[in-house]
Design an enzyme around this catalytic site. Structure first.
Site, PDB file in Angstrom:
ATOM      1  N   VAL A   1       0.922  -1.172  -0.024  1.00  0.00           N
ATOM      2  CA  VAL A   1      -0.078  -0.070   0.041  1.00  0.00           C
ATOM      3  C   VAL A   1       0.858   1.312  -0.014  1.00  0.00           C
ATOM      4  CG1 VAL A   1      -1.644   1.168   1.119  1.00  0.00           C
ATOM      5  CG2 VAL A   1      -1.763  -1.209   1.026  1.00  0.00           C
TER       6      VAL A   1
ATOM      7  N   LYS B   1     -13.592  -5.500   9.098  1.00  0.00           N
ATOM      8  CA  LYS B   1     -14.084  -4.280   8.126  1.00  0.00           C
ATOM      9  C   LYS B   1     -15.525  -4.071   8.584  1.00  0.00           C
ATOM     10  CE  LYS B   1     -11.063  -5.476   4.601  1.00  0.00           C
ATOM     11  NZ  LYS B   1     -10.676  -6.594   3.321  1.00  0.00           N
TER      12      LYS B   1
ATOM     13  N   GLY C   1      -5.274  -4.079  -3.388  1.00  0.00           N
ATOM     14  CA  GLY C   1      -4.122  -4.213  -4.141  1.00  0.00           C
ATOM     15  C   GLY C   1      -3.354  -2.818  -4.034  1.00  0.00           C
TER      16      GLY C   1
ATOM     17  N   ILE D   1     -13.800   1.365  -2.751  1.00  0.00           N
ATOM     18  CA  ILE D   1     -15.066   1.363  -2.603  1.00  0.00           C
ATOM     19  C   ILE D   1     -15.218   2.346  -1.409  1.00  0.00           C
ATOM     20  CG2 ILE D   1     -17.527   0.577  -2.274  1.00  0.00           C
ATOM     21  CD1 ILE D   1     -16.570  -2.307  -2.999  1.00  0.00           C
TER      22      ILE D   1
HETATM   23  N1  LIG Z   1      -2.378  -5.171   0.761  1.00  0.00           N
HETATM   24  C1  LIG Z   1      -3.592  -4.289   0.547  1.00  0.00           C
HETATM   25  O1  LIG Z   1      -4.131  -4.585  -0.565  1.00  0.00           O
HETATM   26  C2  LIG Z   1      -4.261  -3.670   1.526  1.00  0.00           C
HETATM   27  C3  LIG Z   1      -5.797  -3.325   1.339  1.00  0.00           C
HETATM   28  C4  LIG Z   1      -6.252  -2.521   2.477  1.00  0.00           C
HETATM   29  C5  LIG Z   1      -5.598  -2.610   3.447  1.00  0.00           C
HETATM   30  N2  LIG Z   1      -4.380  -2.807   3.735  1.00  0.00           N
HETATM   31  C6  LIG Z   1      -3.655  -2.715   5.016  1.00  0.00           C
HETATM   32  O2  LIG Z   1      -2.825  -1.665   4.886  1.00  0.00           O
HETATM   33  C7  LIG Z   1      -1.787  -2.069   5.765  1.00  0.00           C
HETATM   34  C8  LIG Z   1      -0.324  -2.400   4.845  1.00  0.00           C
HETATM   35  O3  LIG Z   1      -0.537  -3.312   4.121  1.00  0.00           O
HETATM   36  P1  LIG Z   1       0.493  -3.666   3.014  1.00  0.00           P
HETATM   37  O4  LIG Z   1      -0.128  -4.886   2.396  1.00  0.00           O
HETATM   38  O5  LIG Z   1       0.972  -2.476   2.474  1.00  0.00           O
HETATM   39  O6  LIG Z   1       1.723  -4.534   3.918  1.00  0.00           O
HETATM   40  P2  LIG Z   1       3.101  -5.000   3.665  1.00  0.00           P
HETATM   41  O7  LIG Z   1       3.425  -4.912   2.132  1.00  0.00           O
HETATM   42  O8  LIG Z   1       3.444  -6.088   4.407  1.00  0.00           O
HETATM   43  O9  LIG Z   1       4.131  -3.656   4.028  1.00  0.00           O
HETATM   44  C9  LIG Z   1       4.072  -3.371   5.590  1.00  0.00           C
HETATM   45  C10 LIG Z   1       4.967  -2.055   5.816  1.00  0.00           C
HETATM   46  O10 LIG Z   1       5.024  -1.795   6.917  1.00  0.00           O
HETATM   47  C11 LIG Z   1       6.324  -1.499   7.290  1.00  0.00           C
HETATM   48  N3  LIG Z   1       6.308  -1.575   8.698  1.00  0.00           N
HETATM   49  C12 LIG Z   1       5.857  -2.677   9.684  1.00  0.00           C
HETATM   50  N4  LIG Z   1       6.123  -2.144  11.093  1.00  0.00           N
HETATM   51  C13 LIG Z   1       6.580  -1.010  11.064  1.00  0.00           C
HETATM   52  C14 LIG Z   1       6.799   0.054  11.939  1.00  0.00           C
HETATM   53  N5  LIG Z   1       6.853  -0.252  13.331  1.00  0.00           N
HETATM   54  N6  LIG Z   1       7.197   1.129  11.598  1.00  0.00           N
HETATM   55  C15 LIG Z   1       7.498   1.415  10.443  1.00  0.00           C
HETATM   56  N7  LIG Z   1       7.154   0.905   9.361  1.00  0.00           N
HETATM   57  C16 LIG Z   1       6.594  -0.528   9.652  1.00  0.00           C
HETATM   58  C17 LIG Z   1       7.152  -2.768   6.779  1.00  0.00           C
HETATM   59  O11 LIG Z   1       8.487  -2.381   6.537  1.00  0.00           O
HETATM   60  P3  LIG Z   1       9.663  -3.315   6.296  1.00  0.00           P
HETATM   61  O12 LIG Z   1       9.434  -3.550   4.795  1.00  0.00           O
HETATM   62  O13 LIG Z   1      10.826  -2.561   6.592  1.00  0.00           O
HETATM   63  O14 LIG Z   1       9.370  -4.678   6.817  1.00  0.00           O
HETATM   64  C18 LIG Z   1       6.615  -2.586   5.299  1.00  0.00           C
HETATM   65  O15 LIG Z   1       7.284  -1.462   4.581  1.00  0.00           O
HETATM   66  C19 LIG Z   1      -2.193  -3.211   6.542  1.00  0.00           C
HETATM   67  O16 LIG Z   1      -2.980  -2.879   7.770  1.00  0.00           O
HETATM   68  C20 LIG Z   1      -3.147  -3.823   5.769  1.00  0.00           C
HETATM   69  O17 LIG Z   1      -4.214  -4.481   6.638  1.00  0.00           O
HETATM   70  C21 LIG Z   1      -4.029  -3.609   2.910  1.00  0.00           C
END
Ligand SMILES: NC(=O)c1ccc[n+]([C@@H]2O[C@H](COP(=O)([O-])OP(=O)(O)OC[C@H]3O[C@@H](n4cnc5c(N)ncnc54)[C@H](OP(=O)(O)O)[C@@H]3O)[C@@H](O)[C@H]2O)c1
Length: 395
Positions: free
Chosen positions: A17, A199, A297, A130
């Site tokens: 994200v 959600k 995504g 959405i």
């Molecule tokens: N992926 C989706 O499609 C989606 C959709 C809706 C909502 N979300 C929500 O959005 C959030 C992020 O999801 P994502 O899919 O982007 O996760 P992700 O790809 O696993 O990326 C997570 C990021 O958070 C960083 N991180 C973790 N702990 C941290 C901290 N204490 N301080 C600073 N950075 C930290 C990680 O750093 P490192 O890379 O250094 O480990 C990584 O860059 C989650 O809450 C998820 O539920 C995701």
């Protein structure tokens, strides 16, 4: 050309994200959103990153008194809560996508918002692209809603679409979802309904003005759906979807659950396929409305985060009209739902106290159709999950 006023933001997280959001603001310099500070967690994950603005020290953002807007898109619940408390405690603006952190701490964050005057935005947390939170919060602020039903988890929906549209079995459909990036290597949170539950809790607060803890809601995933259930569904003109349900009856009793549900072709959710999400709102004057789109995504979620950041320039955040009003609606788990329970012939399901309408017999199992009090399903959830039993609700 309209020039926007400049906004400096701090960004926590540069994963799926975070990168999606960051790339969008690079593509749109006219939005004048500057992200000089990006904080991530593990250096080893960023050795090949070209972005020069990454750092590993939260205070680079949190202690900078010039940064009044923080975007948090990290994958760590506790750290996300600590960031939220600090930003809102300082009366600043937080944009987050973290549904679990929000759902588990809704009451506390709402209280913090009221007492400290910060702003909180979280459109990306529920059904990503959405804008359902805004719709419920703003458009339906003063209209009674009868029900909100949604397919809120793309992974489960991708798997169920594979089962029903391509005749795959569960494992084949899961494997395909994983290969295409629609399922994590450990898909538990998605397929067991926990992601959709968080959600639902957020959506429910805006739709009905009631804050409910996720642990107080019955949620049941899709992993126990078997061949007999699939055949039964097909023979009766249904497909099975993982549905997050919130509805209120005329006595003001609020019914909430996340569970597999039989869905007919005349229902909107029937047509929500693959990784997409869909939400059906039924309201007093507007009648039925259907919202459909990408629920996850990098870019769709990044776009929802960006929309929130832009909103934060002009708006004070959600109105929470229904939460603020005297509310006659109360969550009540002691309500009946119509259900199908399929079980191994050796299991005695009397303890569920079903009001049985029909008995069904399959080669290796039996099933009953009937009514059940939701609290029984909630009470015996662990037992249901640890036995060869499949529970599917009728809409
Ligand atoms: N992926 C989706 O499609 C989606 C959709 C809706 C909502 N979300 C929500 O959005 C959030 C992020 O999801 P994502 O899919 O982007 O996760 P992700 O790809 O696993 O990326 C997570 C990021 O958070 C960083 N991180 C973790 N702990 C941290 C901290 N204490 N301080 C600073 N950075 C930290 C990680 O750093 P490192 O890379 O250094 O480990 C990584 O860059 C989650 O809450 C998820 O539920 C995701």
């Amino acid at each position: 050309m309209i020039t926007e006023t400049e906004l400096n933001i701090g960004l926590f997280g540069y994963g799926v994200v975070g990168k999606g959001f960051y790339n969008l603001i690079q593509l749109h310099p006219e939005l004048a959103i500057n992200t000089q500070q990006i904080v991530v967690k593990h250096e080893a994950n960023h050795l090949l990153d070209e972005n020069q603005n990454l750092s590993y020290e939260a205070n680079i953002i949190l202690a900078d008194t010039n940064l009044k807007t923080v975007v948090e898109v990290i994958n760590n619940n506790n750290d996300a809560l600590a960031i939220a408390k600090k930003v809102l405690g300082d009366g600043n603006t937080l944009v987050t996508a973290n549904k679990r952190m929000l759902a588990e701490n809704f009451e506390e964050l709402y209280a913090l918002l009221k007492s400290n005057g910060g702003k909180l935005f979280y459109e990306a947390s529920s059904a990503a692209s959405i804008p359902i939170i805004k719709i419920l919060d703003e458009y339906f602020a003063n209209e009674n809603i009868h029900s909100v039903e949604g397919i809120l988890n793309g992974t489960s929906n991708y798997i169920l679409s594979g089962i029903f549209n391509q005749n795959l079995n569960y494992n084949q459909a899961l494997k395909q979802a994983q290969e295409l990036g629609f399922a994590e290597s450990d898909p538990t949170l998605d397929v067991e309904g926990l992601d959709a539950l968080n959600k639902l809790v957020i959506i429910n607060a805006h739709a009905f003005g009631v804050i409910v803890k996720p642990t107080d809601v019955f949620n049941y995933g899709i992993t126990r759906i078997g061949n007999d259930d699939i055949l039964y569904a097909k023979n009766n003109g249904f497909i099975i979807k993982l549905v997050a349900h919130a509805s209120v009856n005329i006595q003001g009793k609020l019914l909430l659950y996340v569970a597999p549900q039989f869905v007919k072709s005349s229902e909107q959710l029937y047509h929500v396929n693959a990784e997409n999400n869909g939400v059906v709102v039924n309201a007093e004057f507007s009648g039925e409305q259907f919202y459909y789109g990408k629920g996850a995504g990098s870019k769709p979620t990044g776009a929802a985060v960006l929309a929130d950041v832009i909103s934060s320039k002009k708006s004070n955040g959600y109105g929470y009209t229904k939460l603020r009003k005297q509310n006659f609606i109360k969550y009540d788990i002691f309500q009946q739902v119509k259900v199908y329970v399929r079980y191994n012939k050796n299991i005695d399901i009397d303890l569920l106290e079903l009001d049985i309408e029909e008995n069904l017999s399959f080669e290796n199992s039996r099933a009953v159709k009937g009514k059940i009090y939701l609290n029984k399903l909630y009470e015996y959830k662990n037992w249901l999950e640890s036995n060869d039993i499949s529970v599917i609700i009728f809409s």
